[in-house]
Design a protein around this motif. Sequence first.
Motif, PDB file in Angstrom:
ATOM      1  N   LEU A   1      38.321  23.774   3.889  1.00 52.19           N
ATOM      2  CA  LEU A   1      38.141  24.784   2.849  1.00 52.19           C
ATOM      3  C   LEU A   1      38.935  26.046   3.167  1.00 52.19           C
ATOM      4  O   LEU A   1      39.558  26.644   2.274  1.00 52.19           O
ATOM      5  CB  LEU A   1      36.651  25.113   2.704  1.00 52.19           C
ATOM      6  N   SER A   2      38.950  26.438   4.437  1.00 51.00           N
ATOM      7  CA  SER A   2      39.729  27.623   4.828  1.00 51.00           C
ATOM      8  C   SER A   2      41.228  27.385   4.640  1.00 51.00           C
ATOM      9  O   SER A   2      41.969  28.305   4.253  1.00 51.00           O
ATOM     10  CB  SER A   2      39.425  28.003   6.275  1.00 51.00           C
ATOM     11  N   ASP A   3      41.696  26.163   4.897  1.00 50.91           N
ATOM     12  CA  ASP A   3      43.113  25.855   4.675  1.00 50.91           C
ATOM     13  C   ASP A   3      43.474  25.976   3.199  1.00 50.91           C
ATOM     14  O   ASP A   3      44.565  26.462   2.851  1.00 50.91           O
ATOM     15  CB  ASP A   3      43.423  24.442   5.175  1.00 50.91           C
ATOM     16  N   ILE A   4      42.564  25.524   2.351  1.00 49.71           N
ATOM     17  CA  ILE A   4      42.819  25.651   0.906  1.00 49.71           C
ATOM     18  C   ILE A   4      42.886  27.124   0.502  1.00 49.71           C
ATOM     19  O   ILE A   4      43.772  27.535  -0.273  1.00 49.71           O
ATOM     20  CB  ILE A   4      41.723  24.913   0.113  1.00 49.71           C
ATOM     21  N   ILE A   5      41.969  27.919   1.046  1.00 52.75           N
ATOM     22  CA  ILE A   5      41.958  29.354   0.714  1.00 52.75           C
ATOM     23  C   ILE A   5      43.223  30.030   1.231  1.00 52.75           C
ATOM     24  O   ILE A   5      43.852  30.837   0.522  1.00 52.75           O
ATOM     25  CB  ILE A   5      40.697  30.014   1.310  1.00 52.75           C
ATOM     26  N   PHE A   6      43.636  29.688   2.465  1.00 53.59           N
ATOM     27  CA  PHE A   6      44.852  30.278   3.010  1.00 53.59           C
ATOM     28  C   PHE A   6      46.074  29.852   2.201  1.00 53.59           C
ATOM     29  O   PHE A   6      47.021  30.629   2.023  1.00 53.59           O
ATOM     30  CB  PHE A   6      45.021  29.870   4.471  1.00 53.59           C
ATOM     31  N   GLY A   7      46.078  28.610   1.707  1.00 57.44           N
ATOM     32  CA  GLY A   7      47.189  28.168   0.874  1.00 57.44           C
ATOM     33  C   GLY A   7      47.275  28.944  -0.428  1.00 57.44           C
ATOM     34  O   GLY A   7      48.376  29.299  -0.882  1.00 57.44           O
ATOM     35  N   MET A   8      46.122  29.239  -1.028  1.00 58.74           N
ATOM     36  CA  MET A   8      46.111  30.029  -2.260  1.00 58.74           C
ATOM     37  C   MET A   8      46.576  31.452  -1.997  1.00 58.74           C
ATOM     38  O   MET A   8      47.293  32.044  -2.813  1.00 58.74           O
ATOM     39  CB  MET A   8      44.697  30.018  -2.853  1.00 58.74           C
ATOM     40  N   ILE A   9      46.161  31.999  -0.838  1.00 59.61           N
ATOM     41  CA  ILE A   9      46.588  33.365  -0.497  1.00 59.61           C
ATOM     42  C   ILE A   9      48.094  33.418  -0.288  1.00 59.61           C
ATOM     43  O   ILE A   9      48.777  34.364  -0.715  1.00 59.61           O
ATOM     44  CB  ILE A   9      45.836  33.852   0.752  1.00 59.61           C
ATOM     45  N   MET A  10      48.651  32.396   0.381  1.00 62.25           N
ATOM     46  CA  MET A  10      50.090  32.381   0.626  1.00 62.25           C
ATOM     47  C   MET A  10      50.876  32.236  -0.675  1.00 62.25           C
ATOM     48  O   MET A  10      52.007  32.730  -0.791  1.00 62.25           O
ATOM     49  CB  MET A  10      50.444  31.247   1.589  1.00 62.25           C
ATOM     50  N   LYS A  11      50.300  31.528  -1.639  1.00 64.08           N
ATOM     51  CA  LYS A  11      50.959  31.430  -2.937  1.00 64.08           C
ATOM     52  C   LYS A  11      50.983  32.781  -3.649  1.00 64.08           C
ATOM     53  O   LYS A  11      51.961  33.149  -4.314  1.00 64.08           O
ATOM     54  CB  LYS A  11      50.251  30.394  -3.816  1.00 64.08           C
ATOM     55  N   ALA A  12      49.856  33.511  -3.515  1.00 64.81           N
ATOM     56  CA  ALA A  12      49.772  34.820  -4.179  1.00 64.81           C
ATOM     57  C   ALA A  12      50.534  35.886  -3.401  1.00 64.81           C
ATOM     58  O   ALA A  12      51.126  36.800  -3.994  1.00 64.81           O
ATOM     59  CB  ALA A  12      48.308  35.223  -4.352  1.00 64.81           C
ATOM     60  N   HIS A  13      50.521  35.778  -2.053  1.00 65.31           N
ATOM     61  CA  HIS A  13      51.189  36.768  -1.207  1.00 65.31           C
ATOM     62  C   HIS A  13      52.052  36.022  -0.190  1.00 65.31           C
ATOM     63  O   HIS A  13      51.572  35.673   0.897  1.00 65.31           O
ATOM     64  CB  HIS A  13      50.172  37.656  -0.490  1.00 65.31           C
ATOM     65  N   PRO A  14      53.300  35.762  -0.499  1.00 60.14           N
ATOM     66  CA  PRO A  14      54.166  35.005   0.426  1.00 60.14           C
ATOM     67  C   PRO A  14      54.370  35.678   1.768  1.00 60.14           C
ATOM     68  O   PRO A  14      54.703  35.012   2.749  1.00 60.14           O
ATOM     69  CB  PRO A  14      55.496  34.908  -0.351  1.00 60.14           C
ATOM     70  N   GLN A  15      54.150  36.983   1.838  1.00 59.75           N
ATOM     71  CA  GLN A  15      54.337  37.682   3.104  1.00 59.75           C
ATOM     72  C   GLN A  15      53.157  37.495   4.056  1.00 59.75           C
ATOM     73  O   GLN A  15      53.178  37.995   5.183  1.00 59.75           O
ATOM     74  CB  GLN A  15      54.568  39.175   2.853  1.00 59.75           C
ATOM     75  N   PHE A  16      52.161  36.791   3.616  1.00 60.96           N
ATOM     76  CA  PHE A  16      50.979  36.542   4.466  1.00 60.96           C
ATOM     77  C   PHE A  16      51.371  35.681   5.667  1.00 60.96           C
ATOM     78  O   PHE A  16      51.937  34.596   5.526  1.00 60.96           O
ATOM     79  CB  PHE A  16      49.889  35.841   3.652  1.00 60.96           C
TER      80      PHE A  16
END
Length: 256
Positions: free
Chosen positions: A196-211
Amino acid sequence: MEFLAYLTEGNVANFLLLLLRFAGIIAFFPFFENQLITNFIKGVFIFWLTILFIPLVGIIPPANMTIVEFIVAGLSEIMLGFLASMALQIVFGMISFGGEIISFAMGLTIANAYDPVTGAQKPIVGQLLTLLALLIMLGLDYHHLFLYFVSESIKEIPLGSFIYSHNYIQYIIQSFSHLFLIGLTMSFPIIALILLSDIIFGMIMKAHPQFNLLAIGFPVKISIAFSILVVIIPAVIIHFKREFLKAFDALSILFQ
């Protein structure tokens, strides 16, 4: 001097067979096969236990036994210790397998450490759970259960006449099939939350590529996994107790 009364002509072979029975048990049983225990200490312990338990065998009249028959009888004694240890080793395999899955999910597969119990490299989480299982096992009076098993085996199985039971082999096969299922069940809460955390991190990286996933996501995943591990350890301990006592009760099949 009372011990010397049992070293008659007929009891020399029985003393050696009892020595081999203890050798097979000490060599394969959990905790006793610990690499930190030197062979000298194991040998002294085996010899002392043989002297201690030889009165249970009693004084037996001389029996004509050839060298070949004695070798076969000695191998059967070692086989008794090996087969009896398999049921207990499978329970520890469940804990170890679950720990390896957790370490893989946390990304700690490379961070292996020397396991003093087996003398091999193991993931840190797997080693932690294995050492915890050893402490729980000793808390269940495993050393007393071990001596009780040996005394019952002497009463039920004459020295040199052990023949494995098909029922016990069937139990070992069924237990081995449960090893992966139970290990996966113990690690499932951590795997699910990390996924679940990997999915959340993937969504964050899509929204903020600099993450920076390596700088932030990796420590967060480890923190989540350790927090869940602390929560589920009581359930793992309870499950290990139940499986361990069930495996020890299954050793009675060897006497049938």
